[in-house]
Design a protein around this motif. Structure first.
Motif, mmCIF file in Angstrom:
data_model
loop_
_atom_site.group_PDB
_atom_site.id
_atom_site.type_symbol
_atom_site.label_atom_id
_atom_site.label_comp_id
_atom_site.label_asym_id
_atom_site.label_seq_id
_atom_site.Cartn_x
_atom_site.Cartn_y
_atom_site.Cartn_z
ATOM 1 N N PHE A 165 0.830 -1.212 0.000
ATOM 2 C CA PHE A 165 0.000 0.000 0.000
ATOM 3 C C PHE A 165 0.857 1.252 0.000
ATOM 4 O O PHE A 165 0.582 2.207 -0.744
ATOM 5 C CB PHE A 165 -0.912 -0.012 1.229
ATOM 6 C CG PHE A 165 -1.751 1.223 1.377
ATOM 7 C CD1 PHE A 165 -2.870 1.426 0.582
ATOM 8 C CD2 PHE A 165 -1.412 2.183 2.314
ATOM 9 C CE1 PHE A 165 -3.634 2.571 0.716
ATOM 10 C CE2 PHE A 165 -2.175 3.325 2.453
ATOM 11 C CZ PHE A 165 -3.292 3.521 1.647
ATOM 12 N N LEU A 166 1.902 1.264 0.808
ATOM 13 C CA LEU A 166 2.776 2.439 0.878
ATOM 14 C C LEU A 166 3.586 2.629 -0.403
ATOM 15 O O LEU A 166 3.985 3.738 -0.736
ATOM 16 C CB LEU A 166 3.710 2.335 2.078
ATOM 17 C CG LEU A 166 3.036 2.336 3.462
ATOM 18 C CD1 LEU A 166 4.068 2.252 4.564
ATOM 19 C CD2 LEU A 166 2.157 3.559 3.642
ATOM 20 N N SER A 167 3.835 1.535 -1.117
ATOM 21 C CA SER A 167 4.530 1.636 -2.410
ATOM 22 C C SER A 167 3.559 1.958 -3.550
ATOM 23 O O SER A 167 3.939 1.898 -4.715
ATOM 24 C CB SER A 167 5.272 0.334 -2.709
ATOM 25 O OG SER A 167 4.347 -0.746 -2.820
ATOM 26 N N LYS A 168 2.297 2.275 -3.174
ATOM 27 C CA LYS A 168 1.243 2.687 -4.117
ATOM 28 C C LYS A 168 0.886 1.593 -5.126
ATOM 29 O O LYS A 168 0.475 1.870 -6.247
ATOM 30 C CB LYS A 168 1.648 3.966 -4.845
ATOM 31 C CG LYS A 168 1.844 5.150 -3.908
ATOM 32 C CD LYS A 168 2.178 6.410 -4.652
ATOM 33 C CE LYS A 168 2.359 7.580 -3.675
ATOM 34 N NZ LYS A 168 2.686 8.838 -4.368
ATOM 35 N N LYS A 169 1.063 0.361 -4.694
ATOM 36 C CA LYS A 169 0.611 -0.749 -5.542
ATOM 37 C C LYS A 169 -0.911 -0.832 -5.534
ATOM 38 O O LYS A 169 -1.520 -1.258 -6.511
ATOM 39 C CB LYS A 169 1.228 -2.057 -5.021
ATOM 40 C CG LYS A 169 1.011 -3.249 -5.935
ATOM 41 C CD LYS A 169 1.787 -4.452 -5.444
ATOM 42 C CE LYS A 169 1.617 -5.636 -6.387
ATOM 43 N NZ LYS A 169 2.401 -6.809 -5.947
ATOM 44 N N PHE A 170 -1.513 -0.412 -4.414
ATOM 45 C CA PHE A 170 -2.965 -0.380 -4.296
ATOM 46 C C PHE A 170 -3.411 1.006 -3.861
ATOM 47 O O PHE A 170 -2.760 1.646 -3.033
ATOM 48 C CB PHE A 170 -3.454 -1.413 -3.264
ATOM 49 C CG PHE A 170 -3.016 -2.814 -3.553
ATOM 50 C CD1 PHE A 170 -3.410 -3.469 -4.697
ATOM 51 C CD2 PHE A 170 -2.189 -3.481 -2.661
ATOM 52 C CE1 PHE A 170 -2.993 -4.754 -4.962
ATOM 53 C CE2 PHE A 170 -1.775 -4.768 -2.907
ATOM 54 C CZ PHE A 170 -2.179 -5.411 -4.066
ATOM 55 N N ASN A 171 -4.524 1.435 -4.410
ATOM 56 C CA ASN A 171 -5.129 2.694 -4.003
ATOM 57 C C ASN A 171 -5.872 2.535 -2.688
ATOM 58 O O ASN A 171 -5.873 3.427 -1.835
ATOM 59 C CB ASN A 171 -6.086 3.175 -5.101
ATOM 60 C CG ASN A 171 -6.909 4.361 -4.653
ATOM 61 O OD1 ASN A 171 -6.376 5.319 -4.134
ATOM 62 N ND2 ASN A 171 -8.206 4.287 -4.831
ATOM 63 N N SER A 172 -6.502 1.392 -2.507
ATOM 64 C CA SER A 172 -7.262 1.119 -1.289
ATOM 65 C C SER A 172 -7.383 -0.387 -1.092
ATOM 66 O O SER A 172 -7.258 -1.169 -2.038
ATOM 67 C CB SER A 172 -8.662 1.762 -1.353
ATOM 68 O OG SER A 172 -9.338 1.362 -2.530
ATOM 69 N N ILE A 173 -7.632 -0.785 0.150
ATOM 70 C CA ILE A 173 -7.798 -2.193 0.513
ATOM 71 C C ILE A 173 -9.099 -2.330 1.285
ATOM 72 O O ILE A 173 -9.386 -1.538 2.186
ATOM 73 C CB ILE A 173 -6.609 -2.698 1.362
ATOM 74 C CG1 ILE A 173 -5.295 -2.545 0.582
ATOM 75 C CG2 ILE A 173 -6.817 -4.154 1.764
ATOM 76 C CD1 ILE A 173 -4.067 -2.933 1.380
ATOM 77 N N TYR A 174 -9.889 -3.339 0.919
ATOM 78 C CA TYR A 174 -11.187 -3.561 1.550
ATOM 79 C C TYR A 174 -11.257 -4.974 2.131
ATOM 80 O O TYR A 174 -10.636 -5.909 1.597
ATOM 81 C CB TYR A 174 -12.331 -3.390 0.546
ATOM 82 C CG TYR A 174 -12.466 -1.986 -0.006
ATOM 83 C CD1 TYR A 174 -13.293 -1.056 0.603
ATOM 84 C CD2 TYR A 174 -11.752 -1.594 -1.135
ATOM 85 C CE1 TYR A 174 -13.421 0.232 0.099
ATOM 86 C CE2 TYR A 174 -11.861 -0.309 -1.643
ATOM 87 C CZ TYR A 174 -12.705 0.596 -1.022
ATOM 88 O OH TYR A 174 -12.819 1.865 -1.518
ATOM 89 N N LEU A 175 -12.019 -5.112 3.206
ATOM 90 C CA LEU A 175 -12.305 -6.421 3.796
ATOM 91 C C LEU A 175 -13.729 -6.836 3.446
ATOM 92 O O LEU A 175 -14.653 -6.020 3.539
ATOM 93 C CB LEU A 175 -12.161 -6.378 5.320
ATOM 94 C CG LEU A 175 -10.763 -6.234 5.914
ATOM 95 C CD1 LEU A 175 -10.859 -6.148 7.436
ATOM 96 C CD2 LEU A 175 -9.866 -7.382 5.513
ATOM 97 N N ILE A 176 -13.918 -8.087 3.043
ATOM 98 C CA ILE A 176 -15.249 -8.625 2.759
ATOM 99 C C ILE A 176 -15.388 -9.932 3.540
ATOM 100 O O ILE A 176 -14.618 -10.875 3.327
ATOM 101 C CB ILE A 176 -15.465 -8.884 1.256
ATOM 102 C CG1 ILE A 176 -15.208 -7.609 0.445
ATOM 103 C CG2 ILE A 176 -16.869 -9.405 0.990
ATOM 104 C CD1 ILE A 176 -15.334 -7.792 -1.054
ATOM 105 N N TYR A 177 -16.374 -9.981 4.431
ATOM 106 C CA TYR A 177 -16.538 -11.173 5.265
ATOM 107 C C TYR A 177 -17.964 -11.256 5.802
ATOM 108 O O TYR A 177 -18.743 -10.297 5.717
ATOM 109 C CB TYR A 177 -15.543 -11.153 6.433
ATOM 110 C CG TYR A 177 -15.699 -9.975 7.361
ATOM 111 C CD1 TYR A 177 -16.448 -10.064 8.533
ATOM 112 C CD2 TYR A 177 -15.083 -8.753 7.088
ATOM 113 C CE1 TYR A 177 -16.590 -8.984 9.395
ATOM 114 C CE2 TYR A 177 -15.210 -7.677 7.936
ATOM 115 C CZ TYR A 177 -15.958 -7.792 9.084
ATOM 116 O OH TYR A 177 -16.103 -6.721 9.933
#
Length: 296
Positions: A165-177
């Motif tokens: 995330f800090l290397s900007k590989k992802f814009n955002s991360i979500y949890l689905i459960y």
């Protein structure tokens, strides 16, 4: 009409099914108790970590937008990572299928491009389904199959997610459960994991006016945020585990009831066939005696 021997074989097979479903139900009950107990303790710990985190953030007199080290709260880019928590085994009703339907609807409703969505599944069922339709996180089958509900595995995963995330590989991360609301109702939760959404709390704000932080705020932030995210993910895993065991317990209970109903119907048919065959044999004996008496 079926042969009584065939019906008896079916009754024996249904008996074995009933024994299996009852055993699986009892196993699920035991696992559910353990999962609920661990979830209760984790929730208390999670609340304490969250209060500490809020206390720390409100001790920062500057606005969040002006903080130099705001890397955990803002991001850029287009790729989104969805961490999907599913089961490794089946026989748990609609536990997994509800999650897959929710993912499909969520992508359509928000207008996400398919190539911009990357999925990571904790659970074999989720990996088997998602890998056929979507782009998967670089981990192949190793983590989904070997991943356990132990905190040490969560810490390893969180370190990698924060790094990407800090290397900007992802814009955002979500949890689905799945989250258990009642024993008969489960809710699919989709919540933002990173960047962190910070909610103001007046009680925390008042209690943080005179905080003295040692060492620097940036160092504390780098320490407390991985801890905060690890506990949050671990709690989500336990929520999903509790829902899974509840769903499997209910499914096995319904399966046992259905098998018992089938057995009752088979027993009625077996008794009817047996009575018919006995009546037929008696009639044959009587007709044979009558034939002998006529010859005499």
């Amino acid at each position: 009409m079926s042969n009584p021997k065939e019906i008896k074989k079916r009754i024996l097979s249904i008996d074995s099914v009933i024994k299996t479903t009852e055993a699986m139900k009892m196993i699920s009950i035991v696992k559910l108790r353990k999962s609920k107990e661990l979830l209760l303790h984790t929730k208390k710990y999670s609340e304490s970590i969250e209060q500490l985190f809020q206390h720390f953030m409100f001790s920062w007199n500057e606005k969040l937008e002006n903080i130099q080290d705001n890397k955990y709260f803002f991001s850029s880019g287009k790729n989104k990572l969805f961490i999907v928590i599913t089961s490794n085994r089946g026989l748990c009703g609609a536990f997994n299928s509800l999650i897959f339907d929710k993912i499909h609807r969520h992508i359509q409703e928000n207008g996400y491009l398919k190539n911009d969505c990357i999925f990571f599944s904790i659970g074999k069922k989720g990996f088997d389904f998602l890998s056929r339709k979507y782009n998967m996180y670089e981990n192949k089958k190793k983590i989904p199959n070997n991943f356990t509900y132990e905190y040490k595995d969560v810490i390893i995963l969180i370190k990698k997610l924060i790094k990407d995330f800090l290397s900007k590989k992802f814009n955002s991360i979500y949890l689905i459960y799945n989250k258990l609301k009642t024993s008969l109702f489960q809710q699919i939760i989709i919540e933002q994991f990173l960047p962190i959404i910070f909610h103001e709390n007046e009680s925390s704000k008042k209690s943080s006016n005179y905080s003295i932080l040692e060492p620097s705020k940036e160092e504390i932030l780098d320490y407390i945020i991985p801890k905060f995210l690890s506990v949050k993910l671990f709690k989500s895993l336990l929520e999903s585990s509790t829902s899974e065991h509840t769903a499997r317990m209910m499914s096995m209970h319904k399966a046992t009831e259905s098998a018992s109903d089938i057995k009752k119907n088979l027993m009625l048919n077996y008794n009817k066939e047996r009575q018919t065959s006995i009546t037929k044999e008696i009639l044959e004996i009587i007709s044979g005696l009558e034939a002998l008496s006529e010859t005499n």
